[in-house]
Write a protein that holds these residues in place. Sequence first.
Motif, PDB file in Angstrom:
ATOM      1  N   SER A  82      32.907  58.739   9.747  1.00  0.00           N
ATOM      2  CA  SER A  82      32.185  57.562   9.229  1.00  0.00           C
ATOM      3  C   SER A  82      32.154  57.823   7.449  1.00  0.00           C
ATOM      4  CB  SER A  82      30.997  57.894   9.904  1.00  0.00           C
ATOM      5  OG  SER A  82      29.683  58.961   9.365  1.00  0.00           O
ATOM      6  N   GLY A  83      31.890  59.165   7.458  1.00  0.00           N
ATOM      7  CA  GLY A  83      31.905  59.742   5.803  1.00  0.00           C
ATOM      8  C   GLY A  83      29.907  59.921   5.669  1.00  0.00           C
ATOM      9  N   LEU A  84      29.263  60.039   6.732  1.00  0.00           N
ATOM     10  CA  LEU A  84      27.702  59.785   6.306  1.00  0.00           C
ATOM     11  C   LEU A  84      26.995  61.601   6.519  1.00  0.00           C
ATOM     12  CD1 LEU A  84      26.916  56.902   8.723  1.00  0.00           C
ATOM     13  CD2 LEU A  84      26.867  57.114   6.530  1.00  0.00           C
ATOM     14  N   ALA A  85      26.545  61.634   5.729  1.00  0.00           N
ATOM     15  CA  ALA A  85      26.381  63.313   5.753  1.00  0.00           C
ATOM     16  C   ALA A  85      24.825  63.387   6.435  1.00  0.00           C
ATOM     17  CB  ALA A  85      25.809  63.664   4.427  1.00  0.00           C
ATOM     18  N   ASN A  86      23.945  62.068   6.487  1.00  0.00           N
ATOM     19  CA  ASN A  86      22.711  61.703   7.179  1.00  0.00           C
ATOM     20  C   ASN A  86      22.831  60.346   7.779  1.00  0.00           C
ATOM     21  OD1 ASN A  86      21.672  64.282   5.832  1.00  0.00           O
ATOM     22  ND2 ASN A  86      21.658  62.771   3.701  1.00  0.00           N
ATOM     23  N   GLY A  87      22.863  60.899   9.396  1.00  0.00           N
ATOM     24  CA  GLY A  87      22.387  59.463   9.561  1.00  0.00           C
ATOM     25  C   GLY A  87      22.371  60.030  11.040  1.00  0.00           C
ATOM     26  N   ASP A  88      22.429  58.931  12.154  1.00  0.00           N
ATOM     27  CA  ASP A  88      21.306  58.290  13.336  1.00  0.00           C
ATOM     28  C   ASP A  88      22.983  58.432  14.519  1.00  0.00           C
ATOM     29  OD1 ASP A  88      18.892  58.913  12.430  1.00  0.00           O
ATOM     30  OD2 ASP A  88      18.815  56.598  12.172  1.00  0.00           O
ATOM     31  N   ILE A  89      23.181  59.018  15.661  1.00  0.00           N
ATOM     32  CA  ILE A  89      23.378  59.106  16.804  1.00  0.00           C
ATOM     33  C   ILE A  89      23.236  58.364  17.812  1.00  0.00           C
ATOM     34  CG2 ILE A  89      25.381  60.181  17.999  1.00  0.00           C
ATOM     35  CD1 ILE A  89      26.353  61.275  16.006  1.00  0.00           C
ATOM     36  N   TYR A  90      23.559  57.696  18.388  1.00  0.00           N
ATOM     37  CA  TYR A  90      23.357  57.653  19.999  1.00  0.00           C
ATOM     38  C   TYR A  90      24.125  57.619  21.169  1.00  0.00           C
ATOM     39  CZ  TYR A  90      18.817  54.968  19.032  1.00  0.00           C
ATOM     40  OH  TYR A  90      17.625  54.949  18.461  1.00  0.00           O
ATOM     41  N   LEU A  91      24.668  58.067  21.625  1.00  0.00           N
ATOM     42  CA  LEU A  91      25.068  59.047  22.695  1.00  0.00           C
ATOM     43  C   LEU A  91      24.943  58.655  23.751  1.00  0.00           C
ATOM     44  CD1 LEU A  91      26.763  61.834  23.337  1.00  0.00           C
ATOM     45  CD2 LEU A  91      26.111  60.803  25.269  1.00  0.00           C
ATOM     46  N   GLN A  92      25.574  57.462  24.927  1.00  0.00           N
ATOM     47  CA  GLN A  92      25.527  56.935  25.778  1.00  0.00           C
ATOM     48  C   GLN A  92      26.480  57.293  27.060  1.00  0.00           C
ATOM     49  OE1 GLN A  92      22.489  52.596  25.097  1.00  0.00           O
ATOM     50  NE2 GLN A  92      24.942  52.611  25.511  1.00  0.00           N
ATOM     51  N   VAL A  93      26.096  57.291  28.326  1.00  0.00           N
ATOM     52  CA  VAL A  93      26.989  57.955  29.330  1.00  0.00           C
ATOM     53  C   VAL A  93      26.456  57.458  30.579  1.00  0.00           C
ATOM     54  CG1 VAL A  93      27.622  59.647  30.862  1.00  0.00           C
ATOM     55  CG2 VAL A  93      27.147  60.302  28.604  1.00  0.00           C
ATOM     56  N   THR A  94      26.799  56.158  31.031  1.00  0.00           N
ATOM     57  CA  THR A  94      26.757  55.551  31.865  1.00  0.00           C
ATOM     58  C   THR A  94      28.026  55.424  33.311  1.00  0.00           C
ATOM     59  OG1 THR A  94      28.797  52.910  32.283  1.00  0.00           O
ATOM     60  CG2 THR A  94      27.082  53.392  30.558  1.00  0.00           C
ATOM     61  N   ARG A  95      27.716  55.336  34.659  1.00  0.00           N
ATOM     62  CA  ARG A  95      28.760  55.568  35.365  1.00  0.00           C
ATOM     63  C   ARG A  95      29.654  54.889  35.839  1.00  0.00           C
ATOM     64  NH1 ARG A  95      25.962  57.907  39.512  1.00  0.00           N
ATOM     65  NH2 ARG A  95      24.540  56.849  38.951  1.00  0.00           N
ATOM     66  N   GLY A  96      30.001  53.841  34.489  1.00  0.00           N
ATOM     67  CA  GLY A  96      31.456  54.052  34.566  1.00  0.00           C
ATOM     68  C   GLY A  96      31.868  52.072  35.015  1.00  0.00           C
ATOM     69  N   MET A  97      32.790  51.837  34.998  1.00  0.00           N
ATOM     70  CA  MET A  97      33.408  50.389  35.180  1.00  0.00           C
ATOM     71  C   MET A  97      34.080  50.090  36.247  1.00  0.00           C
ATOM     72  SD  MET A  97      35.066  49.736  31.339  1.00  0.00           S
ATOM     73  CE  MET A  97      34.669  51.734  30.664  1.00  0.00           C
ATOM     74  N   ALA A  98      33.242  49.509  37.466  1.00  0.00           N
ATOM     75  CA  ALA A  98      33.778  49.007  38.589  1.00  0.00           C
ATOM     76  C   ALA A  98      33.058  47.806  39.101  1.00  0.00           C
ATOM     77  CB  ALA A  98      32.999  50.248  39.633  1.00  0.00           C
ATOM     78  N   PRO A  99      34.467  47.070  39.976  1.00  0.00           N
ATOM     79  CA  PRO A  99      32.784  45.965  40.153  1.00  0.00           C
ATOM     80  C   PRO A  99      31.203  45.913  41.048  1.00  0.00           C
ATOM     81  CG  PRO A  99      35.161  46.412  41.233  1.00  0.00           C
ATOM     82  CD  PRO A  99      35.247  47.025  40.254  1.00  0.00           C
ATOM     83  N   ARG A 100      30.960  45.310  40.732  1.00  0.00           N
ATOM     84  CA  ARG A 100      29.170  44.628  40.563  1.00  0.00           C
ATOM     85  C   ARG A 100      29.074  45.469  42.323  1.00  0.00           C
ATOM     86  NH1 ARG A 100      24.679  42.679  37.243  1.00  0.00           N
ATOM     87  NH2 ARG A 100      23.017  42.793  38.953  1.00  0.00           N
ATOM     88  N   ASN A 101      28.997  46.582  42.774  1.00  0.00           N
ATOM     89  CA  ASN A 101      27.960  47.019  44.037  1.00  0.00           C
ATOM     90  C   ASN A 101      26.761  48.169  43.439  1.00  0.00           C
ATOM     91  OD1 ASN A 101      27.188  47.657  45.922  1.00  0.00           O
ATOM     92  ND2 ASN A 101      30.041  47.866  46.787  1.00  0.00           N
ATOM     93  N   HIS A 102      25.663  47.842  43.991  1.00  0.00           N
ATOM     94  CA  HIS A 102      24.632  48.679  44.300  1.00  0.00           C
ATOM     95  C   HIS A 102      25.204  50.220  44.401  1.00  0.00           C
ATOM     96  CE1 HIS A 102      22.166  45.253  43.223  1.00  0.00           C
ATOM     97  NE2 HIS A 102      20.936  45.933  43.579  1.00  0.00           N
ATOM     98  N   ALA A 103      25.888  50.413  45.487  1.00  0.00           N
ATOM     99  CA  ALA A 103      26.585  51.407  46.113  1.00  0.00           C
ATOM    100  C   ALA A 103      27.127  52.401  44.248  1.00  0.00           C
ATOM    101  CB  ALA A 103      27.486  51.541  47.037  1.00  0.00           C
TER     102      ALA A 103
END
Length: 281
Positions: A82-103
Amino acid sequence: MTSLGYINGRFVSLEELVLPIEERGHQFGDGVYEFFRVYEGNPFMLEEHLDRLYRSADLIRIDIAPDRDELRAIMDELISRSGLANGDIYLQVTRGMAPRNHAFPSVPSSLTMTIKPWRELAPAVREQGVQVLLHPDERWLNCHIKSLNLLPNLLAKQAAVEEGCFEAVLVRDGFVTEGSSSNAYLVKDGAIRTHPATNHILGGIARIAVRRIAEEQGIPFLEEAFGPEELLAADEAFLTSSGIELVPIAGVHGRGAIGSGRPGPVARAIHARYAELTRQR
C-alpha cells in the motif's frame, strides 16, 4: 500510497468485486474482526490484538487457518504494497463460503483485510472534548467477542449522531458499560474507573494501554462499574479505542457538563503518554 485489500491469498483493489454471495459473514455475520492502527509501518500492540482475535474466533468455534506468523507476514506485505506508513487495517475472519444453512459447514475459514489512510480526528475534538448520549445497551450477552454482529452498536451510534453527539454511552441495568465503539471511563478524586472486563463489554486494546500508562504514572485504575449519576458527578471522563486513541468527554447530552466541561489533567496526561508510545516505535 493507496488503500488496498486482501482476500484468501490475493491482494486486490478495493474496487474489485470479490465477495461471494454465499459467504457466511455476508449472510449471517458469522465471523470476528480486528482493527489495527499502523504507526510508521508498525501495527500498535499487534500481539494483544492477535490474542483477542484468536480468542474471539475460539469462542465462536472458528479455526483461523493462517497461524500468527503467517498473519503477521500478510499484514506486513499489505502495509508494504500500500505504501501507507500510517494507516488503519481491518481484518475479518468468517466461517467461510457454503450454501446457506444455520449449521456449521465443513469448509475453510475466510480471511479478508483492508488498509486505508487514517481517519483523522479534528484537533478540536481532543482540545474541547465531546458530548455523549446515554443510550440503552441493547446488545447480546457476549460483548467480549469482537463479532461482526454490530447492528445494536450502529443504531446507538446513529442515535448519538442525530443528537449532535460524538458517541453513545451504553447503560445496562443501571450501569455504564461502554461506548458503541469505545470503552468509557470516569475520573474521580484522581482515580480512573471503568467497567470490569466481563462479557458485557469488549475489552479494548487501548484500554490495556491506558491501564499500563496509569500504573506507570501512579494513577489508580479501578475496574468498578458506575452509573450515569456517577458519570455526571465525575471530575473528568473520557473514551478510548484504537481508532480514536483517547477523547475527553465534556458533557452528557441533555444532562450537563462533566467536571469543568473541558478536558481534564488525567485525560491529557494519559493521552500524551499514549501518543509517545505509538510514535516512538
